[in-house]
Design an enzyme around this catalytic site. Structure first.
Site, PDB file in Angstrom:
ATOM      1  N   LYS A  67      13.226   9.409  -0.819  1.00  0.00           N
ATOM      2  CA  LYS A  67      14.491   8.668  -0.732  1.00  0.00           C
ATOM      3  C   LYS A  67      15.528   9.186  -1.719  1.00  0.00           C
ATOM      4  CE  LYS A  67      12.558   6.339   2.469  1.00  0.00           C
ATOM      5  NZ  LYS A  67      11.136   6.658   2.297  1.00  0.00           N
ATOM      6  N   TYR A 115       1.923  -0.951  10.155  1.00  0.00           N
ATOM      7  CA  TYR A 115       2.606  -0.474   8.952  1.00  0.00           C
ATOM      8  C   TYR A 115       1.943  -1.039   7.696  1.00  0.00           C
ATOM      9  CZ  TYR A 115       6.193   0.195   5.417  1.00  0.00           C
ATOM     10  OH  TYR A 115       6.850   0.536   4.272  1.00  0.00           O
ATOM     11  N   TYR A 149       2.273   6.060   3.780  1.00  0.00           N
ATOM     12  CA  TYR A 149       2.971   7.150   4.470  1.00  0.00           C
ATOM     13  C   TYR A 149       2.194   8.473   4.402  1.00  0.00           C
ATOM     14  CZ  TYR A 149       7.113   4.090   4.336  1.00  0.00           C
ATOM     15  OH  TYR A 149       7.994   3.061   4.490  1.00  0.00           O
TER      16      TYR A 149
END
Ligand SMILES: *Cc1c(COP(=O)(O)O)cnc(C)c1O
Length: 338
Positions: A49, A263, A289
């Site tokens: 990010k 998730y 992830y």
């Protein structure tokens, strides 16, 4: 660079290293394996990010914002990097965390990324699972404006066209680095969530005229849904760059075979992938992830279903702070929870 005309603030340690992973390759067989170390971007334990935030935070500063708002799951790496970027730039930061998993595990609720959000001075609010986060952000921004504040909203994952520019640059960086090593990538593999990373890479390779396929291993959506999301955002990113050559839909590769039950929910394959990578390369992946993306890469290599025979670059998108939230998952006798 393609992105030179866009304002940015310096937050990331760039370029990130591109390293071979010989011991992991030896354990798996298969093609030469390289790791692009975007876990080393440097901001409060790093991650993908930060590249997006260089553009998004510059936009916030130029807009005269006094605080940034963003949202994500409880263990959001994006929220943590946003909190750190805001702290560095002297802006306030409010984070809305979706109680994605109904876990009562105190590590999941308060350790890992949440601990760092707090250390960086962000205000954290939790909302029930399934809340419309974009609507919640808009509503909170309105309330702050009414009170005289100047909030700037950063979308979930920092995934709009402006944020994706960070990965346009990463694609350029990879092309340059692989020229230096003499090892052209046959395929880039990474975890794909809010889609900005994959969209930026695809747009960046396309704009550079480099035909490098990118395989996004899904962590939440089905493969067709994710491909559509990536395609739309890649096209918007090219529009922002002023590049008119469209991207064919079939250029977007996604695979959702490694999501498991959803998730953030651990899978046995993720646990094994995190352990194998740590034990062969001393490299820390994350449970949500990069661990699932590596589980996918390992399985595809072992089944000889990898869509390349050339060099594989695994883009390590970071997230190891999340390991501390999943202590019980990796503990002795710990099953796949939360
Ligand atoms: C957010 C995130 C991703 C996914 O990136 P997107 O741009 O949201 O698709 C992958 N890995 C880690 C560690 C992340 O935090």
């Amino acid at each position: 660079m393609l992105t030179d005309r866009f304002a940015r603030v310096s937050l990331a340690h760039l370029p990130t290293p591109l390293e071979p992973a010989p011991a992991l390759r030896a354990a798996l067989g298969g093609p030469p394996l390289w790791i692009k170390r975007d876990d080393c971007t440097g901001l409060a334990t790093g991650g993908n990010k930060t590249r997006k935030l260089e553009f998004l935070m510059a936009d916030a500063v130029n807009a005269g914002a006094d605080c940034v708002l963003t949202a994500g799951g409880v263990q959001s790496n994006h929220a943590r990097q946003t909190a750190a970027a805001a702290a560095k730039l002297g802006l306030g930061c409010e984070i809305i965390l979706d109680e994605t998993l109904p876990s009562a595990d105190p590590d999941y609720r308060n350790n890992g990324n949440v601990l760092i959000d707090r250390l960086c001075g962000a205000q954290v609010r939790r909302v029930p699972r399934g809340t419309d986060l974009e609507a919640a952000l808009t509503e909170r921004a309105k309330a702050l404006m009414k009170a005289g504040g100047r909030p700037y909203v950063i979308p979930v994952g920092g995934s709009n066209a402006l944020g994706a520019l960070g990965y346009v640059d990463c694609a350029t960086e990879l092309v340059r680095q692989s020229r230096e090593t003499g090892e052209a990538p046959g395929l880039v593999v990474h975890a794909s969530g809010s889609a900005g990373t994959q969209a930026g890479l695809v747009a960046g390779f396309h704009a550079a005229g480099a035909d490098v396929p990118v395989l996004g291993i899904c962590v939440s959506r089905s493969a067709p849904e994710q491909a559509q999301k990536v395609h739309r955002l890649a096209q918007q990113t090219l529009d922002l760059l002023g590049i008119t050559a469209p991207i064919a839909k079939d250029r977007i590769q996604t695979n959702s075979d490694y999501v498991g039950d959803g998730y953030g929910i651990a899978t046995e394959a993720m646990i094994k992938a995190v352990e194998l990578t740590a034990r062969t390369e001393g490299l820390l992946l994350d449970p949500v992830y990069s661990g699932k993306a590596m589980a996918g890469l390992i399985d595809l290599i072992r089944k000889q279903k990898l869509p390349t025979t050339g060099n594989v670059v695994f883009l390590h998108t970071g997230g190891a702070a999340g390991l501390f939230a999943y202590r019980s998952t990796f503990g002795a006798g710990g099953g796949p929870q939360p």
